[in-house]
Design a protein around this motif. Structure first.
Motif, PDB file in Angstrom:
ATOM      1  N   SER A  33       0.835  -1.199   0.000  1.00 57.83           N
ATOM      2  CA  SER A  33       0.000   0.000   0.000  1.00 57.83           C
ATOM      3  C   SER A  33       0.875   1.255   0.000  1.00 57.83           C
ATOM      4  O   SER A  33       1.090   1.875   1.034  1.00 57.83           O
ATOM      5  CB  SER A  33      -0.912  -0.010   1.219  1.00 57.83           C
ATOM      6  OG  SER A  33      -1.699   1.161   1.224  1.00 57.83           O
ATOM      7  N   ARG A  35       0.469   4.335  -1.150  1.00 57.47           N
ATOM      8  CA  ARG A  35      -0.128   5.611  -0.759  1.00 57.47           C
ATOM      9  C   ARG A  35      -0.272   5.698   0.760  1.00 57.47           C
ATOM     10  O   ARG A  35       0.119   6.692   1.378  1.00 57.47           O
ATOM     11  CB  ARG A  35      -1.494   5.791  -1.436  1.00 57.47           C
ATOM     12  CG  ARG A  35      -2.151   7.120  -1.091  1.00 57.47           C
ATOM     13  CD  ARG A  35      -3.561   7.225  -1.645  1.00 57.47           C
ATOM     14  NE  ARG A  35      -4.167   8.474  -1.212  1.00 57.47           N
ATOM     15  CZ  ARG A  35      -4.113   9.598  -1.888  1.00 57.47           C
ATOM     16  NH1 ARG A  35      -3.484   9.658  -3.031  1.00 57.47           N
ATOM     17  NH2 ARG A  35      -4.688  10.697  -1.423  1.00 57.47           N
ATOM     18  N   ALA A  36      -0.856   4.656   1.353  1.00 56.68           N
ATOM     19  CA  ALA A  36      -1.061   4.673   2.806  1.00 56.68           C
ATOM     20  C   ALA A  36       0.269   4.782   3.543  1.00 56.68           C
ATOM     21  O   ALA A  36       0.405   5.541   4.505  1.00 56.68           O
ATOM     22  CB  ALA A  36      -1.811   3.428   3.241  1.00 56.68           C
ATOM     23  N   THR A 104      -8.261  10.420   3.293  1.00 53.66           N
ATOM     24  CA  THR A 104      -9.634  10.069   2.916  1.00 53.66           C
ATOM     25  C   THR A 104      -9.809  10.033   1.397  1.00 53.66           C
ATOM     26  O   THR A 104     -10.895   9.701   0.930  1.00 53.66           O
ATOM     27  CB  THR A 104     -10.631  11.092   3.496  1.00 53.66           C
ATOM     28  OG1 THR A 104     -10.373  12.371   2.895  1.00 53.66           O
ATOM     29  CG2 THR A 104     -10.500  11.193   4.999  1.00 53.66           C
ATOM     30  N   GLN A 105      -8.784  10.427   0.657  1.00 53.60           N
ATOM     31  CA  GLN A 105      -8.903  10.517  -0.803  1.00 53.60           C
ATOM     32  C   GLN A 105      -8.027   9.448  -1.472  1.00 53.60           C
ATOM     33  O   GLN A 105      -7.239   8.777  -0.810  1.00 53.60           O
ATOM     34  CB  GLN A 105      -8.444  11.906  -1.287  1.00 53.60           C
ATOM     35  CG  GLN A 105      -9.117  13.065  -0.581  1.00 53.60           C
ATOM     36  CD  GLN A 105     -10.603  13.165  -0.911  1.00 53.60           C
ATOM     37  OE1 GLN A 105     -10.978  13.062  -2.073  1.00 53.60           O
ATOM     38  NE2 GLN A 105     -11.420  13.348   0.100  1.00 53.60           N
ATOM     39  N   THR A 106      -8.181   9.361  -2.789  1.00 53.54           N
ATOM     40  CA  THR A 106      -7.326   8.453  -3.556  1.00 53.54           C
ATOM     41  C   THR A 106      -6.643   9.177  -4.710  1.00 53.54           C
ATOM     42  O   THR A 106      -5.981   8.550  -5.523  1.00 53.54           O
ATOM     43  CB  THR A 106      -8.154   7.291  -4.139  1.00 53.54           C
ATOM     44  OG1 THR A 106      -9.208   7.849  -4.936  1.00 53.54           O
ATOM     45  CG2 THR A 106      -8.715   6.422  -3.045  1.00 53.54           C
ATOM     46  N   ASP A 107      -6.791  10.509  -4.768  1.00 57.97           N
ATOM     47  CA  ASP A 107      -6.256  11.258  -5.911  1.00 57.97           C
ATOM     48  C   ASP A 107      -4.805  11.679  -5.693  1.00 57.97           C
ATOM     49  O   ASP A 107      -4.309  11.708  -4.563  1.00 57.97           O
ATOM     50  CB  ASP A 107      -7.122  12.493  -6.187  1.00 57.97           C
ATOM     51  CG  ASP A 107      -7.095  13.448  -5.028  1.00 57.97           C
ATOM     52  OD1 ASP A 107      -7.130  12.985  -3.858  1.00 57.97           O
ATOM     53  OD2 ASP A 107      -7.011  14.662  -5.256  1.00 57.97           O
ATOM     54  N   ASP A 108      -4.178  12.018  -6.790  1.00 56.95           N
ATOM     55  CA  ASP A 108      -2.778  12.424  -6.755  1.00 56.95           C
ATOM     56  C   ASP A 108      -2.570  13.812  -6.130  1.00 56.95           C
ATOM     57  O   ASP A 108      -1.660  13.993  -5.319  1.00 56.95           O
ATOM     58  CB  ASP A 108      -2.236  12.398  -8.193  1.00 56.95           C
ATOM     59  CG  ASP A 108      -0.734  12.348  -8.229  1.00 56.95           C
ATOM     60  OD1 ASP A 108      -0.145  11.857  -7.253  1.00 56.95           O
ATOM     61  OD2 ASP A 108      -0.157  12.804  -9.224  1.00 56.95           O
TER      62      ASP A 108
ATOM     63  N   PRO B   4      -0.521   7.954  -9.491  1.00 61.10           N
ATOM     64  CA  PRO B   4      -0.352   8.179  -8.038  1.00 61.10           C
ATOM     65  C   PRO B   4       0.699   7.266  -7.432  1.00 61.10           C
ATOM     66  O   PRO B   4       1.454   7.672  -6.554  1.00 61.10           O
ATOM     67  CB  PRO B   4      -1.747   7.875  -7.487  1.00 61.10           C
ATOM     68  CG  PRO B   4      -2.666   8.181  -8.624  1.00 61.10           C
ATOM     69  CD  PRO B   4      -1.933   7.791  -9.870  1.00 61.10           C
ATOM     70  N   LYS B   5       0.751   6.024  -7.945  1.00 59.05           N
ATOM     71  CA  LYS B   5       1.723   5.081  -7.379  1.00 59.05           C
ATOM     72  C   LYS B   5       3.151   5.540  -7.698  1.00 59.05           C
ATOM     73  O   LYS B   5       4.038   5.509  -6.837  1.00 59.05           O
ATOM     74  CB  LYS B   5       1.484   3.677  -7.937  1.00 59.05           C
ATOM     75  CG  LYS B   5       2.405   2.629  -7.321  1.00 59.05           C
ATOM     76  CD  LYS B   5       2.065   1.224  -7.769  1.00 59.05           C
ATOM     77  CE  LYS B   5       3.004   0.217  -7.109  1.00 59.05           C
ATOM     78  NZ  LYS B   5       2.709  -1.143  -7.520  1.00 59.05           N
ATOM     79  N   THR B  62      -4.388   0.820   6.917  1.00 58.75           N
ATOM     80  CA  THR B  62      -5.458   1.792   7.096  1.00 58.75           C
ATOM     81  C   THR B  62      -4.903   3.112   7.623  1.00 58.75           C
ATOM     82  O   THR B  62      -3.861   3.158   8.261  1.00 58.75           O
ATOM     83  CB  THR B  62      -6.512   1.278   8.101  1.00 58.75           C
ATOM     84  OG1 THR B  62      -5.853   1.025   9.339  1.00 58.75           O
ATOM     85  CG2 THR B  62      -7.157   0.007   7.582  1.00 58.75           C
TER      86      THR B  62
END
Lengths: 132, 104
Positions: A33, A35-36, A104-108, B4-5, B62
């Motif tokens: 993961s 991003r997280a 809370t988002q998934t955007d770049d 994004p990745k 999370t």
């Protein structure tokens, strides 16, 4: 003399922030993961900056009082320092809010903004601690 | 535009390199330090705990926005505590003048 020699807390602060950044960077690069984990890493660096800043703030206010030769001078010194401190507090708030939003988002863009804010606060704290 | 990745990976690499650079500088500076400071040690330990918690929390992947906002509250509370403590120290060093009562 190196400026960090005169400010042991500033030196420890840098060590804590950098250790946290390095360890969490490694962590982020090794898990699925991205991003997280990247946000986690940024939160840790801001937390470390906060903890170092709080410790330094306490000592700095104490030193201002120690150097004061009267109550009025002490009050003015504290008020002046707290005015200088306020932008740092505002930058911390921006950083934490941006990180909470990015979580809370998934955007770049939200991720970029959060990382930028986290970098800004670390730089701002280093500048204040080294410049006073 | 990178995905994004890709952005996350690049940010991670950049952060790691920056950290390495400053770690070297800091380590060299620390060699000249002789001051033992409880607050600094506390800050260092807090950083260690934060890293350990990150590993623990990162295991489930999370992120809790409320927990992030709570970190901001900790800052506000701690700085307010510092201000109060500084006020007490100033009062101890320079006791405030007693209030002037009007002459009868």
């Amino acid at each position: 003399m190196n400026r960090l020699h005169r400010y042991p807390i500033a030196a420890y602060f840098l060590l804590v922030v950098c250790s946290a950044l390095f360890a969490t960077s490694l962590m982020a690069s090794c898990t699925s993961s991205q991003r997280a984990d990247t946000i986690h890493a940024a939160v840790i660096s801001v937390d470390a900056a906060r903890d170092g800043f709080v410790a330094w703030d306490r000592d700095h206010q104490q030193s201002l009082i120690d150097q004061s030769t009267s109550r009025d001078i002490g009050l003015k010194a504290l008020a002046s320092y707290r005015d200088q401190r306020q932008p740092i507090m505002d930058t911390f708030e921006v950083a934490y809010r941006a990180l909470a939003l990015a979580a809370t988002q998934t955007d770049d863009p939200s991720l970029k903004a959060a990382l930028s804010s986290a970098g800004d606060i670390v730089d701002a704290v280093k500048k204040l601690m080294g410049g006073l | 535009m990178p995905s994004p990745k890709t952005t996350a990976v690049l940010a991670t690499i950049t952060t790691g390199l920056s950290a390495l650079e400053v770690i070297g500088e800091t380590a060299a500076s620390l060699l000249g330090l002789t001051t033992f400071d409880a607050a600094a040690v506390h800050a260092f330990l807090a950083g260690v705990v934060a890293v350990v918690n990150a590993f623990k929390n990162g295991a489930d992947g999370t992120l809790d926005p409320e927990a992030i906002n709570a970190e901001l509250d900790k800052l506000t509370t701690s700085i307010a505590d510092n201000d109060v403590a500084a006020g007490v120290q100033l009062d101890e060093k320079f006791p405030p003048a007693p209030p002037v009562t009007p002459a009868p």
